[in-house]
Design a protein around this motif. Structure first.
Motif, PDB file in Angstrom:
ATOM      1  N   THR A 151     -83.779 -66.864 -11.984  1.00 14.12           N
ATOM      2  CA  THR A 151     -83.590 -66.411 -10.573  1.00 14.12           C
ATOM      3  C   THR A 151     -83.794 -64.997 -10.508  1.00 14.12           C
ATOM      4  O   THR A 151     -83.357 -64.247 -11.550  1.00 14.12           O
ATOM      5  CB  THR A 151     -82.300 -67.000  -9.917  1.00 14.12           C
ATOM      6  OG1 THR A 151     -81.959 -68.059 -10.288  1.00 14.12           O
ATOM      7  CG2 THR A 151     -82.217 -66.377  -8.563  1.00 14.12           C
ATOM      8  N   PRO A 155     -85.309 -62.063  -3.378  1.00 18.51           N
ATOM      9  CA  PRO A 155     -86.477 -62.740  -3.174  1.00 18.51           C
ATOM     10  C   PRO A 155     -87.655 -61.539  -3.137  1.00 18.51           C
ATOM     11  O   PRO A 155     -87.410 -60.746  -2.484  1.00 18.51           O
ATOM     12  CB  PRO A 155     -86.116 -63.281  -2.080  1.00 18.51           C
ATOM     13  CG  PRO A 155     -84.834 -63.691  -1.880  1.00 18.51           C
ATOM     14  CD  PRO A 155     -84.134 -62.305  -2.529  1.00 18.51           C
ATOM     15  N   ASP A 157     -92.051 -61.867  -1.787  1.00 20.70           N
ATOM     16  CA  ASP A 157     -93.087 -62.932  -1.564  1.00 20.70           C
ATOM     17  C   ASP A 157     -94.125 -62.692  -2.671  1.00 20.70           C
ATOM     18  O   ASP A 157     -93.903 -62.164  -3.537  1.00 20.70           O
ATOM     19  CB  ASP A 157     -93.851 -62.538  -0.140  1.00 20.70           C
ATOM     20  CG  ASP A 157     -94.392 -61.268  -0.097  1.00 20.70           C
ATOM     21  OD1 ASP A 157     -95.158 -60.539  -1.363  1.00 20.70           O
ATOM     22  OD2 ASP A 157     -94.661 -60.581   0.688  1.00 20.70           O
ATOM     23  N   ARG A 184     -95.762 -66.477   0.392  1.00 26.51           N
ATOM     24  CA  ARG A 184     -94.692 -67.425   0.013  1.00 26.51           C
ATOM     25  C   ARG A 184     -93.480 -66.919  -0.921  1.00 26.51           C
ATOM     26  O   ARG A 184     -93.494 -65.830  -1.560  1.00 26.51           O
ATOM     27  CB  ARG A 184     -95.491 -68.290  -1.088  1.00 26.51           C
ATOM     28  CG  ARG A 184     -94.273 -69.581  -1.488  1.00 26.51           C
ATOM     29  CD  ARG A 184     -94.814 -70.577  -2.459  1.00 26.51           C
ATOM     30  NE  ARG A 184     -94.044 -71.422  -3.192  1.00 26.51           N
ATOM     31  CZ  ARG A 184     -94.231 -72.877  -3.502  1.00 26.51           C
ATOM     32  NH1 ARG A 184     -95.441 -73.122  -3.485  1.00 26.51           N
ATOM     33  NH2 ARG A 184     -93.219 -73.534  -3.979  1.00 26.51           N
ATOM     34  N   THR A 185     -92.127 -67.281  -0.283  1.00 28.87           N
ATOM     35  CA  THR A 185     -91.139 -66.664  -0.786  1.00 28.87           C
ATOM     36  C   THR A 185     -90.713 -67.166  -2.310  1.00 28.87           C
ATOM     37  O   THR A 185     -90.686 -68.327  -2.572  1.00 28.87           O
ATOM     38  CB  THR A 185     -89.766 -66.763   0.046  1.00 28.87           C
ATOM     39  OG1 THR A 185     -90.083 -66.196   1.400  1.00 28.87           O
ATOM     40  CG2 THR A 185     -88.690 -66.144  -0.580  1.00 28.87           C
ATOM     41  N   ILE A 186     -90.545 -66.209  -3.055  1.00 30.31           N
ATOM     42  CA  ILE A 186     -90.371 -66.608  -4.537  1.00 30.31           C
ATOM     43  C   ILE A 186     -88.713 -66.012  -4.911  1.00 30.31           C
ATOM     44  O   ILE A 186     -88.552 -64.828  -4.833  1.00 30.31           O
ATOM     45  CB  ILE A 186     -91.397 -65.722  -5.500  1.00 30.31           C
ATOM     46  CG1 ILE A 186     -92.703 -66.044  -4.963  1.00 30.31           C
ATOM     47  CG2 ILE A 186     -91.166 -66.263  -7.087  1.00 30.31           C
ATOM     48  CD1 ILE A 186     -93.079 -67.449  -5.073  1.00 30.31           C
ATOM     49  N   ARG A 187     -87.955 -66.941  -5.265  1.00 32.01           N
ATOM     50  CA  ARG A 187     -86.618 -66.760  -5.875  1.00 32.01           C
ATOM     51  C   ARG A 187     -86.400 -67.247  -7.203  1.00 32.01           C
ATOM     52  O   ARG A 187     -85.942 -66.515  -7.928  1.00 32.01           O
ATOM     53  CB  ARG A 187     -85.879 -67.527  -4.868  1.00 32.01           C
ATOM     54  CG  ARG A 187     -85.727 -67.108  -3.302  1.00 32.01           C
ATOM     55  CD  ARG A 187     -84.806 -67.675  -2.764  1.00 32.01           C
ATOM     56  NE  ARG A 187     -84.632 -67.323  -1.201  1.00 32.01           N
ATOM     57  CZ  ARG A 187     -85.404 -67.926  -0.388  1.00 32.01           C
ATOM     58  NH1 ARG A 187     -86.145 -68.880  -0.566  1.00 32.01           N
ATOM     59  NH2 ARG A 187     -85.122 -67.429   1.142  1.00 32.01           N
ATOM     60  N   THR A 188     -86.985 -68.588  -7.304  1.00 33.75           N
ATOM     61  CA  THR A 188     -86.897 -69.096  -8.831  1.00 33.75           C
ATOM     62  C   THR A 188     -88.309 -69.153  -9.526  1.00 33.75           C
ATOM     63  O   THR A 188     -89.143 -69.535  -8.612  1.00 33.75           O
ATOM     64  CB  THR A 188     -86.148 -70.517  -8.667  1.00 33.75           C
ATOM     65  OG1 THR A 188     -87.023 -71.341  -8.014  1.00 33.75           O
ATOM     66  CG2 THR A 188     -84.828 -70.595  -8.080  1.00 33.75           C
ATOM     67  N   ASP A 209     -90.254 -71.983  -7.505  1.00 31.16           N
ATOM     68  CA  ASP A 209     -90.957 -71.386  -6.460  1.00 31.16           C
ATOM     69  C   ASP A 209     -92.362 -70.972  -6.922  1.00 31.16           C
ATOM     70  O   ASP A 209     -93.322 -70.874  -6.384  1.00 31.16           O
ATOM     71  CB  ASP A 209     -90.266 -70.161  -5.524  1.00 31.16           C
ATOM     72  CG  ASP A 209     -88.892 -70.544  -4.936  1.00 31.16           C
ATOM     73  OD1 ASP A 209     -89.272 -71.835  -4.190  1.00 31.16           O
ATOM     74  OD2 ASP A 209     -88.252 -69.971  -5.105  1.00 31.16           O
ATOM     75  N   ALA A 210     -92.276 -70.396  -8.080  1.00 25.28           N
ATOM     76  CA  ALA A 210     -93.603 -69.822  -8.850  1.00 25.28           C
ATOM     77  C   ALA A 210     -93.393 -70.243 -10.553  1.00 25.28           C
ATOM     78  O   ALA A 210     -92.391 -70.153 -11.207  1.00 25.28           O
ATOM     79  CB  ALA A 210     -93.638 -68.359  -8.755  1.00 25.28           C
ATOM     80  N   PRO A 230     -95.631 -75.247  -7.202  1.00 30.70           N
ATOM     81  CA  PRO A 230     -95.009 -73.874  -7.094  1.00 30.70           C
ATOM     82  C   PRO A 230     -96.343 -73.078  -7.115  1.00 30.70           C
ATOM     83  O   PRO A 230     -97.393 -73.365  -7.818  1.00 30.70           O
ATOM     84  CB  PRO A 230     -94.262 -73.822  -8.465  1.00 30.70           C
ATOM     85  CG  PRO A 230     -93.858 -75.101  -8.856  1.00 30.70           C
ATOM     86  CD  PRO A 230     -94.885 -76.145  -8.394  1.00 30.70           C
TER      87      PRO A 230
END
Length: 284
Positions: A151, A155, A157, A184-188, A209-210, A230
């Motif tokens: 993580t 966050p 993008d 796109r929001t990237i958290r994990t 997310d990615a 992702p």
């Protein structure tokens, strides 16, 4: 009477090899892999070690110029069988130079990929990922396995995260490219040192997310995105594995007190990057 000071003898190649084998057991490697000691005199003392991703002429030059006694490499020199090591062949020339220079060569490849800590842990730490767990867990557990999921502290993008990754990973001509919605929001994030498109499905199932790795191919990446998977970040192969060398080097220094050099010789084969005229207009 003069005082006698006990000075510990330097470790031998065998000492270092045994320690590396304990840290990265050879039976953790894939069946097709070729890991462990490649060449070297087991009784030779080791005072200087060079850590590299690839054992190539340029890193051999570095080892010989720096007086290294041992090269610890990630990629095996003799992964595929050869019928000769004659000095007029590419690998033969490397082997003859190392033997003449009394430089041993050791490789930790897929056994280092699945280790904990291993190649993907070092990559994840470069990106400040926390709460790490394997992307594909090893059957025996203990936090081992292929890739890591973690993580981000905050966050970002996708466009921002791509730029962040480019500043944190070793610079290469290829740089870092991403696929997906830039907003796109990237958290994990899932990461995998080295080629990683065979684990695209695992990244989907993990719900990250990615996914960042090397050597992504056109059709698998395209189909992955069409299925709303992702976001993808494609990084030069060398750049995803270079961070591991720092951790190996630090461990060797602590374990044996030897001098360790970590090679920054960029062995990525791509050396020129140019934009088309339409891309230049887009960038301006």
């Amino acid at each position: 009477m003069s005082a006698v000071t006990d000075i510990a003898a330097p470790p031998t190649v065998l000492d270092v090899v045994n320690a590396l084998d304990r840290r990265y057991p050879r039976d953790w490697a894939e069946s097709w892999d070729r890991v462990g000691l490649v060449l070297g005199d087991l009784a030779h003392p080791v005072a200087r070690v060079l850590c590299v991703v690839d054992c190539v002429p340029e890193t051999v030059d570095q080892a010989l110029d720096g007086g290294a006694d041992l090269i610890v490499a990630h990629h095996p020199l003799l992964l595929k069988p050869v019928s000769t090591i004659a000095p007029d062949t590419y690998k033969g020339r490397i082997i003859h130079r190392l033997i003449r220079g009394d430089v041993a060569l050791y490789a930790a490849h897929t056994n280092a990929d699945v280790a904990n800590p291993g190649v993907s842990d070092a990559l994840a730490r470069r990106l400040d990922l926390s709460d790490l767990r394997p992307l594909v867990a090893a059957a025996s557990g203990a936090g081992r396995g292929i890739g890591r999921i973690g993580t981000l502290p905050e966050p970002m993008d996708l466009a921002e995260f791509t730029g962040f990754a480019a500043t944190r990973l070793p610079a290469t001509t290829a740089g870092v490219r991403a696929a997906g919605d830039p907003g796109r929001t990237i958290r994990t994030v899932a990461v995998c040192g080295g080629a990683g498109d065979s684990f695209l499905g695992d990244a989907v199932r993990a719900g990250v997310d990615a996914y960042l790795c090397a050597d992504l191919r056109h059709h698998p990446a395209s189909e992955h995105l069409a299925e709303d998977g992702p976001a993808l970040l494609d990084v030069a192969h060398w750049a995803t594995e270079r961070p591991w060398l720092d951790e190996v080097g630090e461990w060797l220094r602590g374990e044996f007190g030897v001098a360790v050099t970590v090679s920054d010789v960029d062995t990525d084969p791509w050396t020129v990057h140019a934009f088309s005229s339409s891309e230049k207009e887009t960038q301006s």
